[in-house]
Design a protein around this motif. Structure first.
Motif, short mmCIF file in Angstrom:
data_model
loop_
_atom_site.label_atom_id
_atom_site.label_comp_id
_atom_site.label_asym_id
_atom_site.label_seq_id
_atom_site.Cartn_x
_atom_site.Cartn_y
_atom_site.Cartn_z
N LEU A 153 -4.45 -18.19 -2.78
CA LEU A 153 -4.29 -16.83 -2.30
C LEU A 153 -3.99 -15.90 -3.47
N ALA A 154 -4.72 -14.79 -3.54
CA ALA A 154 -4.46 -13.74 -4.52
C ALA A 154 -3.77 -12.57 -3.82
N ILE A 155 -2.58 -12.23 -4.28
CA ILE A 155 -1.77 -11.18 -3.67
C ILE A 155 -1.89 -9.91 -4.49
N MET A 156 -2.38 -8.84 -3.88
CA MET A 156 -2.65 -7.59 -4.59
C MET A 156 -1.60 -6.53 -4.25
N LEU A 157 -0.93 -6.02 -5.29
CA LEU A 157 0.11 -5.01 -5.13
C LEU A 157 -0.30 -3.76 -5.90
N PRO A 158 -0.90 -2.79 -5.22
CA PRO A 158 -1.41 -1.60 -5.90
C PRO A 158 -0.30 -0.65 -6.33
N GLY A 159 -0.71 0.43 -7.01
CA GLY A 159 0.24 1.49 -7.34
C GLY A 159 0.39 2.42 -6.15
N ILE A 160 1.03 3.56 -6.37
CA ILE A 160 1.19 4.53 -5.29
C ILE A 160 -0.12 5.29 -5.07
N GLY A 161 -0.71 5.80 -6.12
CA GLY A 161 -1.96 6.54 -6.00
C GLY A 161 -3.18 5.69 -6.33
N TYR A 162 -2.94 4.55 -6.97
CA TYR A 162 -4.04 3.66 -7.36
C TYR A 162 -4.15 2.55 -6.32
N THR A 163 -5.02 2.77 -5.32
CA THR A 163 -5.09 1.88 -4.16
C THR A 163 -5.99 0.67 -4.42
N GLY A 221 -0.35 -7.08 -9.81
CA GLY A 221 0.26 -5.80 -9.53
C GLY A 221 -0.12 -4.77 -10.57
N LYS A 222 -0.17 -3.52 -10.13
CA LYS A 222 -0.45 -2.43 -11.06
C LYS A 222 0.64 -1.38 -10.98
N ALA A 236 -4.76 4.46 -16.44
CA ALA A 236 -5.83 3.97 -15.57
C ALA A 236 -6.69 2.93 -16.29
N LEU A 237 -6.28 2.56 -17.51
CA LEU A 237 -7.06 1.68 -18.38
C LEU A 237 -8.44 2.28 -18.64
N GLU A 238 -8.45 3.61 -18.80
CA GLU A 238 -9.62 4.35 -19.20
C GLU A 238 -9.28 5.15 -20.45
N VAL A 239 -10.29 5.71 -21.08
CA VAL A 239 -10.09 6.48 -22.31
C VAL A 239 -10.33 7.95 -21.99
N ASP A 240 -9.36 8.78 -22.30
CA ASP A 240 -9.46 10.21 -21.99
C ASP A 240 -10.71 10.84 -22.59
N ASN A 241 -11.43 11.61 -21.75
CA ASN A 241 -12.57 12.42 -22.19
C ASN A 241 -13.72 11.59 -22.77
N LEU A 291 -5.12 -11.05 -0.44
CA LEU A 291 -4.18 -10.29 0.39
C LEU A 291 -3.95 -8.92 -0.23
N HIS A 292 -4.31 -7.86 0.49
CA HIS A 292 -4.05 -6.49 0.07
C HIS A 292 -2.83 -5.96 0.82
N VAL A 293 -1.78 -5.61 0.10
CA VAL A 293 -0.61 -4.99 0.72
C VAL A 293 -0.78 -3.48 0.60
N ASN A 294 -1.03 -2.83 1.72
CA ASN A 294 -1.42 -1.40 1.71
C ASN A 294 -0.26 -0.49 2.09
N TYR A 295 0.83 -0.56 1.33
CA TYR A 295 1.97 0.31 1.64
C TYR A 295 1.57 1.79 1.52
N PRO A 296 1.90 2.58 2.54
CA PRO A 296 1.39 3.96 2.64
C PRO A 296 2.36 5.00 2.04
N TYR A 297 2.78 4.80 0.80
CA TYR A 297 3.82 5.66 0.24
C TYR A 297 3.35 7.07 -0.11
N TYR A 298 2.05 7.29 0.00
CA TYR A 298 1.51 8.62 -0.24
C TYR A 298 1.58 9.50 1.02
N SER A 299 1.98 8.91 2.15
CA SER A 299 1.97 9.66 3.42
C SER A 299 3.21 10.53 3.56
#
Length: 223
Positions: free
Chosen positions: A30-40, A108-109, A189-194, A61-69
């Motif tokens: 089982l892979a347990i996925m714990l996202p960020g608040i805005g990074y779903t 987790g992120k 976001a593990l991206e490079v700005d611009n 397993l996606h834990v979809n806590y709705p903390y943005y609501s």
């Protein structure tokens, strides 16, 4: 693909939804996925890592806590952190009470990494691996767990991430159980700005590193 959607009552009796995805009747773990608040879980790193686990015959397993609501808009960060730990624990107890896997991954992120110390305590140490994406190194339990944990792990954080701390990373790298990847120029976001093309290449390299880290040899689901 089979998908089961359920929920549990978490902090202050609020409903916390979760989803279990499966592509096989005999998953390897089982892979347990714990996202960020805005990074779903629909964001690139979770979308592609979920696919990697499913392709290797793991349930996800996606834990979809709705903390943005709006229900959480008056919460302080400290209370939100308390909610996270209680909510993730509630989901885990519910799932683990009705399944019996031989191996586990915890991914987790950012904000989600703050629940990983308690999750790692709930799971069997020798059968669990951890993937820390852009961990909140300013959080003492996160830093200390990464520095001392015995579970095999992978830490990925960019050197332009606001939570990147070179002195703390020097200590984390000394943990022989933990592999580290520090993409140059990568932000939270593990991206490079611009730089869209470099961002795509960076995300691709991160997914490839995670895919290589995922073992396909960890047993089967007990029945």
């Amino acid at each position: 693909m089979k998908e089961i959607s359920r929920s549990v009552l978490g902090y202050e009796q609020m409903k916390i939804p979760y989803v279990i995805q499966s592509k096989t009747a005999n998953p390897k773990g089982l892979a347990i996925m714990l996202p960020g608040i805005g990074y779903t879980v629909k964001s690139p790193l979770f979308h592609f890592s979920s696919g990697a686990f499913l392709n290797k015959e793991y349930d996800v397993l996606h834990v979809n806590y709705p903390y943005y609501s709006a229900d959480y808009e008056d919460f302080s960060f400290e209370e939100l952190t308390s909610a996270l730990i209680k909510d993730v624990s509630a989901v885990l107890h519910e799932v683990l009470d009705h399944t019996n896997y031989n191996s586990y991954y915890v991914l987790g992120k950012s904000f989600g990494t703050m629940a990983m110390p308690i999750v790692l305590e709930l799971l069997p140490i020798n059968d669990t691996k951890a993937i820390w994406l852009t961990p909140r190194l300013i959080d003492a339990p996160v830093f200390e767990t990464m520095r001392k944990c015995k579970q095999e792990g992978l830490c990925i954080i960019g050197d332009k991430d606001p939570f990147y701390d070179i002195e703390k990373m020097k200590q984390i790298i000394l943990n022989p159980s933990l592999e580290c990847m520090i993409p140059p120029g990568a932000n939270h976001a593990l991206e490079v700005d611009n730089d869209i093309l470099t961002s795509i290449d960076t995300v691709k390299s991160v997914i490839k590193r995670m895919d290589n880290f995922i073992s396909s040899q960890n047993g089967v689901l007990k029945t």
